[in-house]
Write a protein that holds these residues in place. Sequence first.
Motif, PDB file in Angstrom:
ATOM      1  N   GLY A 182      -7.911  14.347 -15.130  1.00 33.63           N
ATOM      2  CA  GLY A 182      -9.217  14.150 -15.749  1.00 33.63           C
ATOM      3  C   GLY A 182      -9.639  12.702 -15.929  1.00 33.63           C
ATOM      4  O   GLY A 182     -10.690  12.428 -16.493  1.00 33.63           O
ATOM      5  N   LYS A 183      -8.797  11.752 -15.448  1.00 30.17           N
ATOM      6  CA  LYS A 183      -9.201  10.345 -15.544  1.00 30.17           C
ATOM      7  C   LYS A 183      -9.790   9.919 -14.196  1.00 30.17           C
ATOM      8  O   LYS A 183      -9.420  10.450 -13.161  1.00 30.17           O
ATOM      9  CB  LYS A 183      -7.993   9.475 -15.899  1.00 30.17           C
ATOM     10  CG  LYS A 183      -7.361   9.862 -17.220  1.00 30.17           C
ATOM     11  CD  LYS A 183      -6.263   8.877 -17.610  1.00 30.17           C
ATOM     12  CE  LYS A 183      -5.300   9.511 -18.597  1.00 30.17           C
ATOM     13  NZ  LYS A 183      -4.098  10.076 -17.968  1.00 30.17           N
ATOM     14  N   ARG A 184     -10.697   8.959 -14.250  1.00 28.78           N
ATOM     15  CA  ARG A 184     -11.418   8.644 -13.014  1.00 28.78           C
ATOM     16  C   ARG A 184     -11.383   7.188 -12.606  1.00 28.78           C
ATOM     17  O   ARG A 184     -12.080   6.789 -11.687  1.00 28.78           O
ATOM     18  CB  ARG A 184     -12.873   9.073 -13.134  1.00 28.78           C
ATOM     19  CG  ARG A 184     -13.001  10.551 -12.967  1.00 28.78           C
ATOM     20  CD  ARG A 184     -14.335  11.071 -13.351  1.00 28.78           C
ATOM     21  NE  ARG A 184     -14.213  12.464 -13.712  1.00 28.78           N
ATOM     22  CZ  ARG A 184     -15.119  13.113 -14.396  1.00 28.78           C
ATOM     23  NH1 ARG A 184     -16.203  12.498 -14.801  1.00 28.78           N
ATOM     24  NH2 ARG A 184     -14.923  14.367 -14.692  1.00 28.78           N
ATOM     25  N   SER A 185     -10.587   6.396 -13.296  1.00 28.36           N
ATOM     26  CA  SER A 185     -10.551   4.991 -12.894  1.00 28.36           C
ATOM     27  C   SER A 185      -9.119   4.513 -12.778  1.00 28.36           C
ATOM     28  O   SER A 185      -8.183   5.206 -13.179  1.00 28.36           O
ATOM     29  CB  SER A 185     -11.316   4.134 -13.907  1.00 28.36           C
ATOM     30  OG  SER A 185     -10.689   4.234 -15.162  1.00 28.36           O
ATOM     31  N   GLY A 186      -8.969   3.335 -12.222  1.00 27.16           N
ATOM     32  CA  GLY A 186      -7.652   2.752 -12.037  1.00 27.16           C
ATOM     33  C   GLY A 186      -7.399   2.450 -10.571  1.00 27.16           C
ATOM     34  O   GLY A 186      -8.091   2.967  -9.687  1.00 27.16           O
ATOM     35  N   VAL A 187      -6.387   1.606 -10.353  1.00 25.58           N
ATOM     36  CA  VAL A 187      -6.062   1.172  -8.992  1.00 25.58           C
ATOM     37  C   VAL A 187      -5.659   2.354  -8.121  1.00 25.58           C
ATOM     38  O   VAL A 187      -6.051   2.458  -6.958  1.00 25.58           O
ATOM     39  CB  VAL A 187      -4.882   0.161  -9.041  1.00 25.58           C
ATOM     40  CG1 VAL A 187      -4.581  -0.379  -7.657  1.00 25.58           C
ATOM     41  CG2 VAL A 187      -5.185  -0.969  -9.986  1.00 25.58           C
ATOM     42  N   SER A 188      -4.885   3.282  -8.715  1.00 23.45           N
ATOM     43  CA  SER A 188      -4.375   4.391  -7.907  1.00 23.45           C
ATOM     44  C   SER A 188      -5.506   5.337  -7.511  1.00 23.45           C
ATOM     45  O   SER A 188      -5.534   5.845  -6.390  1.00 23.45           O
ATOM     46  CB  SER A 188      -3.270   5.135  -8.657  1.00 23.45           C
ATOM     47  OG  SER A 188      -3.782   5.743  -9.830  1.00 23.45           O
ATOM     48  N   VAL A 189      -6.439   5.566  -8.412  1.00 23.69           N
ATOM     49  CA  VAL A 189      -7.585   6.437  -8.098  1.00 23.69           C
ATOM     50  C   VAL A 189      -8.393   5.837  -6.950  1.00 23.69           C
ATOM     51  O   VAL A 189      -8.767   6.517  -5.993  1.00 23.69           O
ATOM     52  CB  VAL A 189      -8.476   6.643  -9.341  1.00 23.69           C
ATOM     53  CG1 VAL A 189      -9.818   7.253  -8.955  1.00 23.69           C
ATOM     54  CG2 VAL A 189      -7.763   7.530 -10.350  1.00 23.69           C
ATOM     55  N   ARG A 190      -8.605   4.538  -7.043  1.00 22.12           N
ATOM     56  CA  ARG A 190      -9.361   3.866  -5.986  1.00 22.12           C
ATOM     57  C   ARG A 190      -8.619   3.967  -4.654  1.00 22.12           C
ATOM     58  O   ARG A 190      -9.234   4.154  -3.598  1.00 22.12           O
ATOM     59  CB  ARG A 190      -9.569   2.416  -6.378  1.00 22.12           C
ATOM     60  CG  ARG A 190     -10.354   1.710  -5.354  1.00 22.12           C
ATOM     61  CD  ARG A 190     -11.157   0.563  -5.895  1.00 22.12           C
ATOM     62  NE  ARG A 190     -11.898   0.021  -4.776  1.00 22.12           N
ATOM     63  CZ  ARG A 190     -12.360  -1.187  -4.729  1.00 22.12           C
ATOM     64  NH1 ARG A 190     -12.211  -1.987  -5.747  1.00 22.12           N
ATOM     65  NH2 ARG A 190     -12.990  -1.603  -3.664  1.00 22.12           N
ATOM     66  N   ARG A 191      -7.307   3.845  -4.699  1.00 21.22           N
ATOM     67  CA  ARG A 191      -6.509   3.921  -3.475  1.00 21.22           C
ATOM     68  C   ARG A 191      -6.604   5.305  -2.843  1.00 21.22           C
ATOM     69  O   ARG A 191      -6.620   5.441  -1.625  1.00 21.22           O
ATOM     70  CB  ARG A 191      -5.059   3.556  -3.798  1.00 21.22           C
ATOM     71  CG  ARG A 191      -4.134   3.473  -2.623  1.00 21.22           C
ATOM     72  CD  ARG A 191      -4.598   2.404  -1.623  1.00 21.22           C
ATOM     73  NE  ARG A 191      -3.607   2.250  -0.572  1.00 21.22           N
ATOM     74  CZ  ARG A 191      -3.301   3.200   0.278  1.00 21.22           C
ATOM     75  NH1 ARG A 191      -3.932   4.341   0.228  1.00 21.22           N
ATOM     76  NH2 ARG A 191      -2.358   3.012   1.181  1.00 21.22           N
ATOM     77  N   PHE A 192      -6.676   6.341  -3.685  1.00 19.47           N
ATOM     78  CA  PHE A 192      -6.849   7.694  -3.153  1.00 19.47           C
ATOM     79  C   PHE A 192      -8.235   7.848  -2.533  1.00 19.47           C
ATOM     80  O   PHE A 192      -8.389   8.399  -1.447  1.00 19.47           O
ATOM     81  CB  PHE A 192      -6.664   8.750  -4.254  1.00 19.47           C
ATOM     82  CG  PHE A 192      -7.074  10.128  -3.808  1.00 19.47           C
ATOM     83  CD1 PHE A 192      -6.238  10.891  -3.006  1.00 19.47           C
ATOM     84  CD2 PHE A 192      -8.317  10.642  -4.152  1.00 19.47           C
ATOM     85  CE1 PHE A 192      -6.627  12.145  -2.555  1.00 19.47           C
ATOM     86  CE2 PHE A 192      -8.716  11.903  -3.710  1.00 19.47           C
ATOM     87  CZ  PHE A 192      -7.871  12.659  -2.916  1.00 19.47           C
ATOM     88  N   LEU A 193      -9.246   7.353  -3.234  1.00 19.77           N
ATOM     89  CA  LEU A 193     -10.623   7.534  -2.763  1.00 19.77           C
ATOM     90  C   LEU A 193     -10.946   6.690  -1.536  1.00 19.77           C
ATOM     91  O   LEU A 193     -11.841   7.027  -0.771  1.00 19.77           O
ATOM     92  CB  LEU A 193     -11.611   7.210  -3.897  1.00 19.77           C
ATOM     93  CG  LEU A 193     -11.564   8.136  -5.120  1.00 19.77           C
ATOM     94  CD1 LEU A 193     -12.450   7.584  -6.229  1.00 19.77           C
ATOM     95  CD2 LEU A 193     -11.983   9.552  -4.742  1.00 19.77           C
ATOM     96  N   GLU A 194     -10.212   5.587  -1.380  1.00 10.33           N
ATOM     97  CA  GLU A 194     -10.503   4.662  -0.287  1.00 10.33           C
ATOM     98  C   GLU A 194      -9.245   4.378   0.539  1.00 10.33           C
ATOM     99  O   GLU A 194      -8.610   3.342   0.371  1.00 10.33           O
ATOM    100  CB  GLU A 194     -11.079   3.360  -0.846  1.00 10.33           C
ATOM    101  CG  GLU A 194     -12.368   3.580  -1.631  1.00 10.33           C
ATOM    102  CD  GLU A 194     -12.962   2.292  -2.182  1.00 10.33           C
ATOM    103  OE1 GLU A 194     -12.470   1.194  -1.845  1.00 10.33           O
ATOM    104  OE2 GLU A 194     -13.927   2.387  -2.948  1.00 10.33           O
ATOM    105  N   PRO A 195      -8.883   5.302   1.420  1.00  9.13           N
ATOM    106  CA  PRO A 195      -7.654   5.111   2.201  1.00  9.13           C
ATOM    107  C   PRO A 195      -7.798   3.936   3.177  1.00  9.13           C
ATOM    108  O   PRO A 195      -8.920   3.591   3.555  1.00  9.13           O
ATOM    109  CB  PRO A 195      -7.514   6.419   2.994  1.00  9.13           C
ATOM    110  CG  PRO A 195      -8.552   7.346   2.501  1.00  9.13           C
ATOM    111  CD  PRO A 195      -9.592   6.538   1.787  1.00  9.13           C
ATOM    112  N   PRO A 196      -6.658   3.346   3.580  1.00  4.77           N
ATOM    113  CA  PRO A 196      -6.724   2.234   4.526  1.00  4.77           C
ATOM    114  C   PRO A 196      -7.014   2.748   5.939  1.00  4.77           C
ATOM    115  O   PRO A 196      -6.853   3.930   6.210  1.00  4.77           O
ATOM    116  CB  PRO A 196      -5.320   1.647   4.461  1.00  4.77           C
ATOM    117  CG  PRO A 196      -4.449   2.813   4.136  1.00  4.77           C
ATOM    118  CD  PRO A 196      -5.274   3.688   3.229  1.00  4.77           C
ATOM    119  N   VAL A 197      -7.445   1.860   6.804  1.00  2.00           N
ATOM    120  CA  VAL A 197      -7.640   2.202   8.220  1.00  2.00           C
ATOM    121  C   VAL A 197      -6.798   1.206   9.018  1.00  2.00           C
ATOM    122  O   VAL A 197      -7.120   0.024   9.059  1.00  2.00           O
ATOM    123  CB  VAL A 197      -9.131   2.102   8.605  1.00  2.00           C
ATOM    124  CG1 VAL A 197      -9.322   2.418  10.084  1.00  2.00           C
ATOM    125  CG2 VAL A 197      -9.974   3.064   7.755  1.00  2.00           C
TER     126      VAL A 197
END
Length: 330
Positions: A182-197
């Motif tokens: 239920g949390k929506r911020s943080g480095v890990s959340v961003r990493r999930f939402l924005e995978p590397p290419v």
Amino acid sequence: MRRPRLGDIGEFGWIARLLRRTGAAGSRSGILLGLGDDAAVVRLAPPILVTTDVLVEGVHFRRTWGTPRQLGRRAFAVNASDIAAMGGIPAFALVDLRAPASVPVRYLDEVYSGFCRAAARYRTALVGGNTSRSRELSVAVTLLGSAAAGYATRAGCRVGDDLYVTGRLGLARAGLETLYDGKRSGVSVRRFLEPPVRVVLAQALVRTGLLGGMIDISDGCLQDLRHLCAASDVGAIVEAHRVPIAPGYRHAAGEGLRLALHGGEDYELLFSARPTLAHHLPALRRRARCPITRIGRIVAARDGLRVVDQHGQVLPVRHGGHDHFGRRGR
Ligand SMILES: [Mg+2]
């Protein structure tokens, strides 16, 4: 005035709007006919790589987890990751967008905007697709890529190869678990939402001529290593202490290693290469601006897949990684 929704402008209205908005975004060489006809006509040097993947609301994401731009960007990244895993270059994209009539048009604009921006960074053009109403929101992408300089497969691992992974593992899965909590911020959340290419690095690896087998980590490092080993008919030894765990999880007694080995969603590259690749690593790391870590080696199939500690003791490993129909679907 109420903001327009997909149901207000209809599918034809949406397509006309899309053509106006993305007409210029789709420019690259090789497009003989882009968006707007019954099919696109493109020219691409063979061999041509083709892949598809879909993000479905309620299965792979929730709308509340991130911005529509992040959703579009992720839809590009997970497909580009498969092209990268083959050592190819993404070139043309088709997007099949399905959405309830109640979805604001502005939201869909943003999904496309995120997609096209991410694609443009890799000179990939949107040349076609489809839009229709549906009960759930979903973004399906088909990506065409070229592999004119050669391509890698899962079947290329040889006994004696070193085993490598790019980036650091575990953060994306930690982000997904954070979102479920239920949390929506943080480095890990961003990493999930924005995978590397990892397209650039993958091509550089192919060009060394030393690459063995390669796969991108979507299901979890060990699960994807099983895919590599099965395709190549080899075994592997993973040295747990070498696995690059995301900062912040290194000291979390076992938790970091669990996330790194089983988590999935990393979209990093897992590959084997001849031992002489070690000489190329400094240049490759500079080029890709990401860590490349040797985590073990390829052994004979009869030796199986083992995870060992720094003393060579075999660690117990549970089977299974990410399951498309398992926990994530809740
Ligand atoms: Mg893959």
